[in-house]
Design a protein around this motif. Structure first.
Motif, PDB file in Angstrom:
ATOM      1  N   ASN A 109       0.819  -1.215   0.000  1.00 43.56           N
ATOM      2  CA  ASN A 109       0.000   0.000   0.000  1.00 43.56           C
ATOM      3  C   ASN A 109       0.849   1.260   0.000  1.00 43.56           C
ATOM      4  N   SER A 110       2.003   1.219   0.662  1.00 47.87           N
ATOM      5  CA  SER A 110       2.904   2.384   0.664  1.00 47.87           C
ATOM      6  C   SER A 110       3.452   2.650  -0.733  1.00 47.87           C
ATOM      7  N   VAL A 111       3.818   1.581  -1.456  1.00 49.17           N
ATOM      8  CA  VAL A 111       4.336   1.731  -2.821  1.00 49.17           C
ATOM      9  C   VAL A 111       3.254   2.288  -3.745  1.00 49.17           C
ATOM     10  N   ILE A 112       2.035   1.733  -3.658  1.00 45.74           N
ATOM     11  CA  ILE A 112       0.925   2.222  -4.482  1.00 45.74           C
ATOM     12  C   ILE A 112       0.678   3.706  -4.217  1.00 45.74           C
ATOM     13  N   LEU A 113       0.652   4.075  -2.941  1.00 46.99           N
ATOM     14  CA  LEU A 113       0.406   5.465  -2.564  1.00 46.99           C
ATOM     15  C   LEU A 113       1.516   6.387  -3.066  1.00 46.99           C
ATOM     16  N   PHE A 114       2.758   5.959  -2.887  1.00 44.48           N
ATOM     17  CA  PHE A 114       3.900   6.771  -3.313  1.00 44.48           C
ATOM     18  C   PHE A 114       3.924   6.937  -4.829  1.00 44.48           C
ATOM     19  N   VAL A 115       3.662   5.865  -5.555  1.00 41.90           N
ATOM     20  CA  VAL A 115       3.687   5.908  -7.023  1.00 41.90           C
ATOM     21  C   VAL A 115       2.611   6.854  -7.556  1.00 41.90           C
ATOM     22  N   ILE A 116       1.408   6.790  -6.981  1.00 37.33           N
ATOM     23  CA  ILE A 116       0.321   7.658  -7.445  1.00 37.33           C
ATOM     24  C   ILE A 116       0.639   9.126  -7.166  1.00 37.33           C
ATOM     25  N   ILE A 117       1.238   9.418  -6.013  1.00 36.36           N
ATOM     26  CA  ILE A 117       1.599  10.801  -5.681  1.00 36.36           C
ATOM     27  C   ILE A 117       2.738  11.306  -6.562  1.00 36.36           C
ATOM     28  N   ALA A 118       3.733  10.437  -6.810  1.00 35.50           N
ATOM     29  CA  ALA A 118       4.943  10.859  -7.528  1.00 35.50           C
ATOM     30  C   ALA A 118       4.764  10.904  -9.043  1.00 35.50           C
ATOM     31  N   GLU A 119       3.825  10.149  -9.592  1.00 41.00           N
ATOM     32  CA  GLU A 119       3.657  10.034 -11.040  1.00 41.00           C
ATOM     33  C   GLU A 119       2.527  10.959 -11.521  1.00 41.00           C
ATOM     34  N   PRO A 120       2.839  12.039 -12.229  1.00 36.78           N
ATOM     35  CA  PRO A 120       1.803  12.984 -12.685  1.00 36.78           C
ATOM     36  C   PRO A 120       0.746  12.343 -13.583  1.00 36.78           C
ATOM     37  N   SER A 121       1.145  11.338 -14.363  1.00 38.43           N
ATOM     38  CA  SER A 121       0.187  10.692 -15.273  1.00 38.43           C
ATOM     39  C   SER A 121      -0.903   9.919 -14.529  1.00 38.43           C
ATOM     40  N   LEU A 122      -0.698   9.671 -13.235  1.00 37.44           N
ATOM     41  CA  LEU A 122      -1.679   8.929 -12.437  1.00 37.44           C
ATOM     42  C   LEU A 122      -2.580   9.855 -11.614  1.00 37.44           C
ATOM     43  N   HIS A 123      -2.479  11.142 -11.842  1.00 37.74           N
ATOM     44  CA  HIS A 123      -3.338  12.090 -11.123  1.00 37.74           C
ATOM     45  C   HIS A 123      -4.691  12.173 -11.818  1.00 37.74           C
ATOM     46  N   LYS A 124      -5.379  11.044 -11.829  1.00 40.84           N
ATOM     47  CA  LYS A 124      -6.685  10.910 -12.448  1.00 40.84           C
ATOM     48  C   LYS A 124      -7.669  10.357 -11.421  1.00 40.84           C
ATOM     49  N   PRO A 125      -8.984  10.519 -11.655  1.00 43.85           N
ATOM     50  CA  PRO A 125      -9.976  10.098 -10.644  1.00 43.85           C
ATOM     51  C   PRO A 125      -9.816   8.655 -10.167  1.00 43.85           C
ATOM     52  N   MET A 126      -9.638   7.730 -11.108  1.00 44.79           N
ATOM     53  CA  MET A 126      -9.528   6.320 -10.736  1.00 44.79           C
ATOM     54  C   MET A 126      -8.385   6.085  -9.750  1.00 44.79           C
ATOM     55  N   TYR A 127      -7.242   6.724 -10.001  1.00 45.46           N
ATOM     56  CA  TYR A 127      -6.065   6.512  -9.154  1.00 45.46           C
ATOM     57  C   TYR A 127      -6.135   7.337  -7.865  1.00 45.46           C
ATOM     58  N   CYS A 128      -6.878   8.437  -7.894  1.00 43.58           N
ATOM     59  CA  CYS A 128      -7.112   9.188  -6.653  1.00 43.58           C
ATOM     60  C   CYS A 128      -7.916   8.336  -5.669  1.00 43.58           C
ATOM     61  N   PHE A 129      -8.938   7.653  -6.183  1.00 44.82           N
ATOM     62  CA  PHE A 129      -9.718   6.761  -5.319  1.00 44.82           C
ATOM     63  C   PHE A 129      -8.875   5.569  -4.858  1.00 44.82           C
ATOM     64  N   LEU A 130      -8.006   5.088  -5.736  1.00 43.11           N
ATOM     65  CA  LEU A 130      -7.122   3.983  -5.358  1.00 43.11           C
ATOM     66  C   LEU A 130      -6.161   4.409  -4.249  1.00 43.11           C
ATOM     67  N   SER A 131      -5.673   5.652  -4.310  1.00 48.52           N
ATOM     68  CA  SER A 131      -4.800   6.139  -3.243  1.00 48.52           C
ATOM     69  C   SER A 131      -5.558   6.240  -1.919  1.00 48.52           C
ATOM     70  N   MET A 132      -6.843   6.635  -1.979  1.00 44.92           N
ATOM     71  CA  MET A 132      -7.680   6.647  -0.777  1.00 44.92           C
ATOM     72  C   MET A 132      -7.789   5.234  -0.193  1.00 44.92           C
ATOM     73  N   LEU A 133      -7.980   4.270  -1.075  1.00 44.52           N
ATOM     74  CA  LEU A 133      -8.094   2.876  -0.627  1.00 44.52           C
ATOM     75  C   LEU A 133      -6.811   2.411   0.046  1.00 44.52           C
ATOM     76  N   SER A 134      -5.668   2.805  -0.485  1.00 39.44           N
ATOM     77  CA  SER A 134      -4.386   2.433   0.110  1.00 39.44           C
ATOM     78  C   SER A 134      -4.210   3.046   1.495  1.00 39.44           C
ATOM     79  N   VAL A 135      -4.620   4.314   1.647  1.00 38.90           N
ATOM     80  CA  VAL A 135      -4.542   4.985   2.960  1.00 38.90           C
ATOM     81  C   VAL A 135      -5.416   4.262   3.975  1.00 38.90           C
ATOM     82  N   VAL A 136      -6.632   3.900   3.569  1.00 36.78           N
ATOM     83  CA  VAL A 136      -7.549   3.190   4.465  1.00 36.78           C
ATOM     84  C   VAL A 136      -6.982   1.821   4.844  1.00 36.78           C
ATOM     85  N   ASP A 137      -6.430   1.108   3.870  1.00 39.14           N
ATOM     86  CA  ASP A 137      -5.843  -0.205   4.155  1.00 39.14           C
ATOM     87  C   ASP A 137      -4.675  -0.100   5.126  1.00 39.14           C
TER      88      ASP A 137
END
Length: 325
Positions: free
Chosen positions: A44-72
């Motif tokens: 979950n830390s890797v998923i969260l870090f990758v979504i924050i660090a990668e500009p191409s992943l700043h999309k709704p689907m990946y924003c919700f995925l980052s929320m899921l990683s924080v909750v997990d």
């Protein structure tokens, strides 16, 4: 090896257990349990870090995925101290106050995960059923509003649960079925009528998580109808493939939760070791499998993780050459 039966407990404490009847093997059981916790943390830390660090992943689907990683991550942290305390240090006792606090965290993060999964279902519904409106509806502001609604819902739930538990008195020295405090397991030792409290808790769970699940099922019914109306088989397959990861996450979360809830409330004769296994599956399986599922099923996440690993690997030789190593 000290067992629970030999532990003396004060009247203001509960006794935690982990895999009842298998106390002698706790040190061996702790090895796979620790591995699962490590995978959950790292994944979950890797998923969260990758979504924050990668500009191409700043999309709704990946924003919700980052929320899921924080909750997990929060769900994992909420049970880690007591689970390792029981398995490693034979720390069986937990005070009523600490138990109440842990219950709030465990059930709070569970409800958060349910809400985030519902939000992710809405994201898939908009992407497949209304692709032309997707970018205009799911803006960063809308995602922020959805996140605030989820948090507000959570605050109301936690406040209500805290008030309900504030004046509840318990029989001390009772042995729980898990290495953490879980409402259906704890409430049966209250001085008040446990059936009323238990079914009140079940009603809240069905009302909150049940409405999320119904919303998810309704969303996918509409998604399936839209996909079946697509003429090209390849486009059908492509549309459905974007939902596989989310469907797996929904199944991994709701199946153990429903099984554990009904086992505690309706099947009183169920052995404690079965309840213990179900509880650990319910709380550990989603945080462990969600990063794996999304890494395998989502090409953009997989490529971002590989780029991150390659950049780390190429940075090492450059640093050594600059230092003359």
């Amino acid at each position: 090896m000290v067992t629970v039966n030999n532990t003396t407990s004060s009247s203001s404490n509960f006794l935690l257990t982990a895999f009842p009847g298998m106390e002698v093997a706790h040190i061996w059981i702790s090895i796979p349990v620790c591995c699962l916790y490590t995978i959950a943390f790292l994944g979950n830390s890797v998923i969260l870090f990758v979504i924050i660090a990668e500009p191409s992943l700043h999309k709704p689907m990946y924003c919700f995925l980052s929320m899921l990683s924080v909750v997990d991550l929060g769900l994992t942290i909420s049970t880690l101290p007591t689970v390792l305390g029981v398995l490693w240090f034979h720390s069986w006792e937990i005070s009523f106050k600490a138990c109440r606090i842990q219950m709030l965290f465990v059930h709070g993060f569970s409800l958060l995960e349910s809400s985030v999964l519902a939000a992710m279902a809405f994201d898939r519904f908009m992407a497949i059923c209304y692709p032309l409106k997707y970018a205009t509806v799911l803006t960063h502001r809308m995602i922020l509003v959805i996140g605030l609604v989820i948090c507000l819902r959570q605050v109301i739930f936690l406040f209500s649960m805290a008030l309900a538990l504030k004046n509840v008195s318990f029989h001390g020295g009772q042995e729980l079925s898990h290495p953490f405090c879980y409402h259906p397991d704890v409430i049966k030792y209250s001085y008040s009528n446990p059936w009323i409290s238990s079914f009140l808790g079940m009603f809240l769970q069905l009302y909150l998580c049940g409405t999320d699940l119904l919303f998810i099922l309704f969303s996918y019914a509409l998604i399936l109808r839209t996909v079946l109306n697509i003429v090209a088989p390849k486009k059908q397959q492509k549309a459905l493939s974007t939902c596989v990861g989310h469907l797996c996450a929904v199944t991994v979360f709701y199946a153990p939760m429903i099984s554990l809830s009904f086992t505690h409330r309706l099947l009183n004769s169920t052995p404690k070791v079965v309840c213990s296994i179900l509880a650990n599956v319910y709380l550990l399986l989603p945080p462990v499998l969600n990063p794996v599922i999304y890494s395998l099923k989502t090409k953009a996440i997989r490529q971002a993780v590989l780029r991150l690993l390659q950049s780390k690997g190429s940075r090492g030789p450059n640093v050594r050459s600059l230092t003359g190593g």
